[in-house]
Design a protein around this motif. Structure first.
Motif, short mmCIF file in Angstrom:
data_model
loop_
_atom_site.label_atom_id
_atom_site.label_comp_id
_atom_site.label_asym_id
_atom_site.label_seq_id
_atom_site.Cartn_x
_atom_site.Cartn_y
_atom_site.Cartn_z
N GLU A 1 -119.98 -50.84 -15.92
CA GLU A 1 -121.10 -51.70 -15.51
C GLU A 1 -120.94 -52.22 -14.08
O GLU A 1 -121.88 -52.75 -13.50
CB GLU A 1 -121.21 -52.88 -16.47
CG GLU A 1 -122.56 -53.58 -16.41
CD GLU A 1 -122.63 -54.79 -17.30
OE1 GLU A 1 -123.41 -55.72 -16.98
OE2 GLU A 1 -121.91 -54.84 -18.31
N THR B 1 -114.18 -59.11 -18.74
CA THR B 1 -115.46 -58.96 -19.46
C THR B 1 -115.66 -59.87 -20.65
O THR B 1 -116.80 -60.09 -21.06
CB THR B 1 -115.63 -57.50 -19.94
OG1 THR B 1 -114.63 -57.22 -20.94
CG2 THR B 1 -115.49 -56.51 -18.80
N GLN C 1 -121.77 -62.38 -14.75
CA GLN C 1 -122.40 -63.42 -13.94
C GLN C 1 -123.42 -64.20 -14.78
O GLN C 1 -123.49 -65.43 -14.71
CB GLN C 1 -123.10 -62.80 -12.73
CG GLN C 1 -122.16 -62.15 -11.72
CD GLN C 1 -122.91 -61.55 -10.55
OE1 GLN C 1 -124.09 -61.81 -10.34
NE2 GLN C 1 -122.22 -60.74 -9.76
N LYS C 2 -124.19 -63.47 -15.57
CA LYS C 2 -125.20 -64.10 -16.42
C LYS C 2 -124.55 -64.96 -17.49
O LYS C 2 -125.03 -66.07 -17.80
CB LYS C 2 -126.07 -63.02 -17.07
CG LYS C 2 -127.23 -63.56 -17.90
CD LYS C 2 -128.09 -62.43 -18.44
CE LYS C 2 -129.25 -62.96 -19.26
NZ LYS C 2 -130.10 -61.86 -19.79
N ASP C 3 -123.44 -64.48 -18.05
CA ASP C 3 -122.74 -65.23 -19.10
C ASP C 3 -122.20 -66.56 -18.61
O ASP C 3 -122.24 -67.57 -19.31
CB ASP C 3 -121.58 -64.39 -19.66
CG ASP C 3 -122.05 -63.27 -20.57
OD1 ASP C 3 -123.20 -63.33 -21.05
OD2 ASP C 3 -121.25 -62.34 -20.81
N PRO D 1 -122.36 -57.69 -13.33
CA PRO D 1 -123.59 -58.49 -13.43
C PRO D 1 -123.74 -59.24 -14.74
O PRO D 1 -124.16 -60.41 -14.75
CB PRO D 1 -124.70 -57.44 -13.24
CG PRO D 1 -124.06 -56.39 -12.39
CD PRO D 1 -122.63 -56.32 -12.87
N SER D 2 -123.45 -58.61 -15.86
CA SER D 2 -123.63 -59.30 -17.14
C SER D 2 -122.71 -60.49 -17.28
O SER D 2 -123.04 -61.49 -17.94
CB SER D 2 -123.40 -58.32 -18.31
OG SER D 2 -122.06 -57.85 -18.32
#
Length: 447
Positions: free
Chosen positions: A142, A354, A375-377, A372-373
């Motif tokens: 990712e 992760t 960062q969202k978390d 990126p995911s």
């Protein structure tokens, strides 16, 4: 980030020279041994981590980072019964001394926190595992490929980027307001306009010991960003154009012009400030409006200053031009090529990068997460200042250009050497053209 030694002019921290690394390897005859042990191998007479399920993890950083790392490691242990993690932490200089010695003795930690300045030096000597050999345990699919590629040495992935940093302009809105200077539009401004604003602040608040800009002219991140705006690189790949003397001379001339206008303080003040503790520096004590740093460091300055600080894009050479900013790996997780626990080590790295159980503890401590995911978390648990850091990364994501290659294996001392050259120039001991020639000769001599 709060790495030491702190200086607004450095790229990510510097210290141990390549000669020291090689000397430590050579002391036990390990250069040949490491060369024979290509990345991806896990053989060796004395393998690190051969301790019954205990992973040794080496890190550098302050007490705050260490505590967060230990908390995240404890979460990994909960999720992976039977695997114990020991975190071996050091301050910056001692870290590299210890790593060189342990590597020479074939006793490296299993998981190694690695820096851009040294990854090639260790990677080219076969000291780091090829992470593509542990894909089943470490999923980096990712991550942006351009960021991930910064962990490659000789086409082998030997470092997983932990986070990204953007060399940028930190700004203290309170100081600007006190000086009657409006916040600039960083999508349009130039270095000339930046200098003019800094000069205005110094002229207005100089009697109070406040300057517009705290220093410029001795940092590798600065000169790297400057020449990149001319589509050049200090350490070019075969496809890139090498920096020329005229461009580097213009960098030193700009630094001189800043001093002459009062935008930056005199050389002696700049020199003292660059080596001061972070919380005693001009920017951290609200004595400077502008400061250059990798953007994640702004949180530490904000905590020291007591004010909410902002981030701005680098100025461009001309109005409307791109400042050609890049994503730089803040640091990496690497795995020793000599470990006998490559799968467990890979599980640990994957967890730290992760798994929300770790990432929500670490947040932006080692840079804005490169995935990126993640960062969202982490966004909901970030402090207001950390949210500014994350928002800045996201705002410029579509604007960045390809990052430069990592510091070549022979150039680990580049930061130190360039700072000496720039300091001599700033104090007037050499002229800009001579400093430029010296800098480029030094750089070429390292590769």
């Amino acid at each position: 980030m709060t790495d030491a030694p702190r200086t607004h002019r450095s790229s990510f921290p510097h210290g141990l020279s390549r000669r020291s690394v090689v000397a430590a390897f050579a002391a036990t005859g390990s250069v040949a041994a490491l060369a024979a042990c290509a990345p991806g191998s896990s053989g060796g007479s004395k393998a690190s981590g051969d301790s019954g399920g205990t992973l040794r993890v080496s890190t550098w950083g302050n007490d705050s980072r260490l505590k967060l790392t230990q908390q995240a490691a404890a979460e990994f242990e909960k999720a992976n019964p039977g695997i114990k993690v020991t975190v071996e932490n050091s301050e910056w200089t001692n870290y590299w001394d210890k790593l060189a010695t342990s590597t020479a003795a074939n006793d490296s930690p299993d998981v190694i926190q690695m820096d851009e300045a040294y990854i090639a030096a260790y990677g080219t000597r076969g000291a780091l595992l090829d992470l593509d050999t542990v894909k089943s345990q470490l999923d980096l699919s990712e991550m942006d490929s351009k960021v991930l590629d910064t962990g490659k040495v000789e086409d082998k992935l030997v470092g997983a980027p932990i986070g990204v940093g953007n060399f940028s302009v930190g700004v203290n809105p309170t100081v600007l307001q006190q000086a009657g200077v409006e916040m600039p539009d960083d999508t349009k401004w130039t270095w000339e306009e930046f200098a003019a604003l800094a000069t205005q602040v110094s002229a207005k608040l100089g009697a109070q010991g406040v300057v517009g800009f705290d220093g410029y002219g001795t940092g590798t991140a600065e000169v790297g960003a400057w020449v990149r705006q001319f589509k050049q690189e200090i350490f070019p790949t075969k496809e890139q154009t090498a920096a020329d003397e005229a461009t580097v001379t213009s960098y030193f001339e700009y630094a001189d012009a800043l001093v002459a206008s009062g935008a930056t303080p005199q050389a002696s003040v700049q020199s003292e400030n660059s080596t001061a503790a972070l919380d005693a520096s001009l920017f951290a004590t609200n004595k400077a409006a502008f400061h250059l740093q990798f953007h994640t460091q702004i949180s530490a300055f904000a905590a020291a200053s007591g004010n909410e600080l902002k981030l701005l894009r680098l100025p461009a050479q001309k109005t409307g031009e791109s400042p050609r900013m890049v994503n730089k790996a803040s640091m990496y997780w690497s795995i020793s090529a000599r470990t006998k626990q490559s799968e467990n080590a890979a599980k640990f790295v994957d967890f730290m990068l992760t798994d929300p159980a770790a990432t929500k503890i670490l947040t932006t401590e080692r840079g804005v997460p490169a995935i990126p995911s993640v960062q969202k978390d982490i966004e909901p648990v970030l402090s207001p200042q950390s949210k500014i850091v994350l928002a800045f990364s996201q705002a410029i994501a579509s604007e960045v250009v390809d990052p430069p290659q990592v510091t070549p294996s022979g150039a680990s001392a580049w930061n130190t050497e360039f700072t000496t050259i720039g300091t001599d120039q700033l104090f007037g001991r050499t002229k800009p053209a001579d400093a430029a020639k010296n800098a480029l000769t030094t750089a070429k001599g390292m590769v």
